[in-house]
Design an enzyme around this catalytic site. Structure first.
Site, PDB file in Angstrom:
ATOM      1  N   SER A 180       4.802   8.873  -7.587  1.00  0.00           N
ATOM      2  CA  SER A 180       3.350   8.937  -7.844  1.00  0.00           C
ATOM      3  C   SER A 180       2.765   9.724  -6.673  1.00  0.00           C
ATOM      4  CB  SER A 180       2.729   7.537  -7.887  1.00  0.00           C
ATOM      5  OG  SER A 180       3.284   6.791  -8.928  1.00  0.00           O
ATOM      6  N   LYS A 203      -1.900   9.853 -13.185  1.00  0.00           N
ATOM      7  CA  LYS A 203      -1.314   8.610 -12.661  1.00  0.00           C
ATOM      8  C   LYS A 203      -2.224   7.987 -11.592  1.00  0.00           C
ATOM      9  CE  LYS A 203       1.585   5.509 -11.191  1.00  0.00           C
ATOM     10  NZ  LYS A 203       1.912   4.297 -11.920  1.00  0.00           N
ATOM     11  N   LYS A 254      -2.139   4.084  -1.529  1.00  0.00           N
ATOM     12  CA  LYS A 254      -1.929   5.544  -1.574  1.00  0.00           C
ATOM     13  C   LYS A 254      -2.446   6.140  -2.892  1.00  0.00           C
ATOM     14  CE  LYS A 254       1.842   6.352  -3.348  1.00  0.00           C
ATOM     15  NZ  LYS A 254       2.419   6.458  -4.658  1.00  0.00           N
TER      16      LYS A 254
HETATM   17  P1  NDP Z   1      10.017   1.514  -2.786  1.00  0.00           P
HETATM   18  O1  NDP Z   1       9.239   1.365  -1.539  1.00  0.00           O
HETATM   19  O2  NDP Z   1      10.605   0.312  -3.428  1.00  0.00           O
HETATM   20  O3  NDP Z   1      11.240   2.544  -2.553  1.00  0.00           O
HETATM   21  C1  NDP Z   1      11.026   3.787  -1.960  1.00  0.00           C
HETATM   22  C2  NDP Z   1      12.287   4.628  -2.046  1.00  0.00           C
HETATM   23  O4  NDP Z   1      12.043   5.872  -1.400  1.00  0.00           O
HETATM   24  C3  NDP Z   1      13.482   3.990  -1.350  1.00  0.00           C
HETATM   25  O5  NDP Z   1      14.639   4.412  -2.011  1.00  0.00           O
HETATM   26  C4  NDP Z   1      13.378   4.600   0.047  1.00  0.00           C
HETATM   27  O6  NDP Z   1      14.612   4.666   0.727  1.00  0.00           O
HETATM   28  C5  NDP Z   1      12.953   6.000  -0.283  1.00  0.00           C
HETATM   29  N1  NDP Z   1      12.241   6.647   0.805  1.00  0.00           N
HETATM   30  C6  NDP Z   1      11.137   6.202   1.467  1.00  0.00           C
HETATM   31  N2  NDP Z   1      10.729   7.101   2.362  1.00  0.00           N
HETATM   32  C7  NDP Z   1      11.622   8.127   2.299  1.00  0.00           C
HETATM   33  C8  NDP Z   1      11.742   9.352   3.002  1.00  0.00           C
HETATM   34  N3  NDP Z   1      10.846   9.721   3.928  1.00  0.00           N
HETATM   35  N4  NDP Z   1      12.774  10.166   2.692  1.00  0.00           N
HETATM   36  C9  NDP Z   1      13.665   9.803   1.746  1.00  0.00           C
HETATM   37  N5  NDP Z   1      13.620   8.657   1.049  1.00  0.00           N
HETATM   38  C10 NDP Z   1      12.583   7.834   1.326  1.00  0.00           C
HETATM   39  O7  NDP Z   1       9.080   2.308  -3.799  1.00  0.00           O
HETATM   40  P2  NDP Z   1       9.039   2.233  -5.396  1.00  0.00           P
HETATM   41  O8  NDP Z   1      10.412   2.462  -5.939  1.00  0.00           O
HETATM   42  O9  NDP Z   1       8.280   1.028  -5.813  1.00  0.00           O
HETATM   43  O10 NDP Z   1       8.094   3.492  -5.698  1.00  0.00           O
HETATM   44  C11 NDP Z   1       8.559   4.820  -5.721  1.00  0.00           C
HETATM   45  C12 NDP Z   1       7.454   5.673  -6.326  1.00  0.00           C
HETATM   46  O11 NDP Z   1       7.204   5.208  -7.656  1.00  0.00           O
HETATM   47  C13 NDP Z   1       6.128   5.555  -5.556  1.00  0.00           C
HETATM   48  O12 NDP Z   1       5.455   6.776  -5.550  1.00  0.00           O
HETATM   49  C14 NDP Z   1       5.368   4.507  -6.365  1.00  0.00           C
HETATM   50  O13 NDP Z   1       3.963   4.638  -6.186  1.00  0.00           O
HETATM   51  C15 NDP Z   1       5.848   4.818  -7.772  1.00  0.00           C
HETATM   52  N6  NDP Z   1       5.755   3.721  -8.730  1.00  0.00           N
HETATM   53  C16 NDP Z   1       6.226   2.451  -8.430  1.00  0.00           C
HETATM   54  C17 NDP Z   1       6.111   1.431  -9.370  1.00  0.00           C
HETATM   55  C18 NDP Z   1       6.602   0.036  -9.112  1.00  0.00           C
HETATM   56  O14 NDP Z   1       6.338  -0.847  -9.956  1.00  0.00           O
HETATM   57  N7  NDP Z   1       7.330  -0.253  -8.022  1.00  0.00           N
HETATM   58  C19 NDP Z   1       5.462   1.673 -10.675  1.00  0.00           C
HETATM   59  C20 NDP Z   1       5.111   3.055 -10.913  1.00  0.00           C
HETATM   60  C21 NDP Z   1       5.230   4.018  -9.965  1.00  0.00           C
HETATM   61  P3  NDP Z   1      15.175   3.439   1.609  1.00  0.00           P
HETATM   62  O15 NDP Z   1      16.003   2.615   0.668  1.00  0.00           O
HETATM   63  O16 NDP Z   1      15.941   4.094   2.677  1.00  0.00           O
HETATM   64  O17 NDP Z   1      13.962   2.692   2.137  1.00  0.00           O
END
Ligand code: NDP
Length: 295
Positions: A95, A170, A239
């Site tokens: 997102s 979104k 965010k």
């Molecule tokens: P999480 O915080 O659960 O996971 C984030 C992921 O991104 C992890 O795999 C993390 O790796 C990785 N990450 C974080 N920072 C970096 C970086 N700088 N470089 C590389 N990898 C990185 O987030 P979500 O899965 O919940 O969300 C992901 C996206 O989806 C977001 O934009 C969110 O807004 C969107 N979203 C989420 C929903 C939800 O219900 N959770 C619903 C709809 C959209 P590591 O394992 O190392 O921390």
């Protein structure tokens, strides 16, 4: 098809599970142990770097917290650009924000990489069920190419407009979710304080015109039960609301309600920290009023 998936977070993981069922998948995650655990449970290869994941992939999918995080994966000897070939379709399910996305797209276009934004809605439950809504920004040709891949985890896959349009859609959606959540928390707390039981108030709202996804599903299942599961970090909703406020401003729409929503989420995020769930601002409203919303 050979597909790379980068970002095995709360929502990325169940999305990647669906991709693994239908395609030849390579996964990468910043914390390697999570990718290794995914690889032990699902048919895929586990890449050590973004470059390795993207090498040979026809489609690359990212699902990271922000567009800046996606940008940060591009460069360097182990970056995505070192692995992606001309003709790769790069779908960003983060997102994200339209502006950074358009900058990334402008960088990738001369390299022959098709970049489209494809954020999702439906939560972790929707991701597990493969019933997400996917909002795509890109050209018609990119959308036609992307659709069958996105249908691995999406039930409704919509082309919203050019690059960045998916992110705008979104962000506005999530700002409305946040506004509904805060407004419902305030209204319910006042009703409960006046002596009306929370469950009855929610049931009557849900048979009336003030209902929303928050009142129909989230509050009954997560707040009234006091379960408060962590499915989506408040930091991410903050965010999203900030992106929406910026988007409105960019369109010349003053948007006082969504700007206030964004400011209230910023404050709640600062108070509750990085790991709080997005519904937890309701706890702050409860605390201020001195009542709890329970069965
Ligand atoms: P999480 O915080 O659960 O996971 C984030 C992921 O991104 C992890 O795999 C993390 O790796 C990785 N990450 C974080 N920072 C970096 C970086 N700088 N470089 C590389 N990898 C990185 O987030 P979500 O899965 O919940 O969300 C992901 C996206 O989806 C977001 O934009 C969110 O807004 C969107 N979203 C989420 C929903 C939800 O219900 N959770 C619903 C709809 C959209 P590591 O394992 O190392 O921390």
């Amino acid at each position: 098809m050979r597909i790379a998936f980068l970002g095995l977070g709360a929502i990325g993981t169940p999305m990647a599970v669906h991709v693994a069922k239908q395609h030849q998948l390579a996964v990468w995650n910043r914390t390697g142990s999570k990718a290794a655990a995914f690889g032990a449970a699902h048919p895929c290869t586990v890449a050590a770097t973004p470059r390795e994941a993207a090498a040979g992939a026809e489609v690359v999918i990212t699902c990271l917290p922000t567009s800046s995080d996606v940008d940060g994966l591009l460069d360097g000897p182990d970056g995505l650009l070192a692995g992606m070939a001309r003709g790769t379709l790069f779908l960003d399910c983060t997102s994200g924000d339209p502006e950074t996305t358009r900058k990334i797209g402008a960088r990738l276009a001369p390299l022959g990489i098709d970049f489209a934004d494809a954020p999702v809605s439906g939560g972790t439950n929707g991701a597990e069920a493969g019933t997400l809504t996917v909002m795509v920004g890109g050209t018609d040709a990119q959308f036609q190419r992307a659709r069958p891949v996105l249908e691995c985890f999406g039930r409704r896959v919509e082309h919203m407009g050019p690059l960045g349009a998916g992110h705008a859609m979104k962000a506005v959606n999530n700002a409305l979710l946040a506004a509904n959540m805060l407004a419902l928390g305030e209204g319910l707390v006042a009703l409960v304080k006046s002596g009306i039981p929370a469950r009855k108030a929610v049931e009557v709202l849900n048979a009336s015109s003030g209902r929303s996804f928050v009142s129909e599903t989230l509050v009954p299942e997560r707040v009234l039960t006091r379960l408060w599961p962590l499915t989506f970090r408040l930091a991410l909703l903050d965010k999203d609301a900030r992106i929406a406020a910026g988007f409105l401003a960019g369109q010349g729409v003053s948007g006082p309600v969504l700007h206030l929503t964004s400011e209230l989420l910023r404050q709640a995020h600062a108070m509750l920290g990085e790991e709080a769930d997005y519904l937890e601002p309701i706890r702050l409203i409860e605390q201020e009023a001195g009542v709890e919303l329970h069965e």
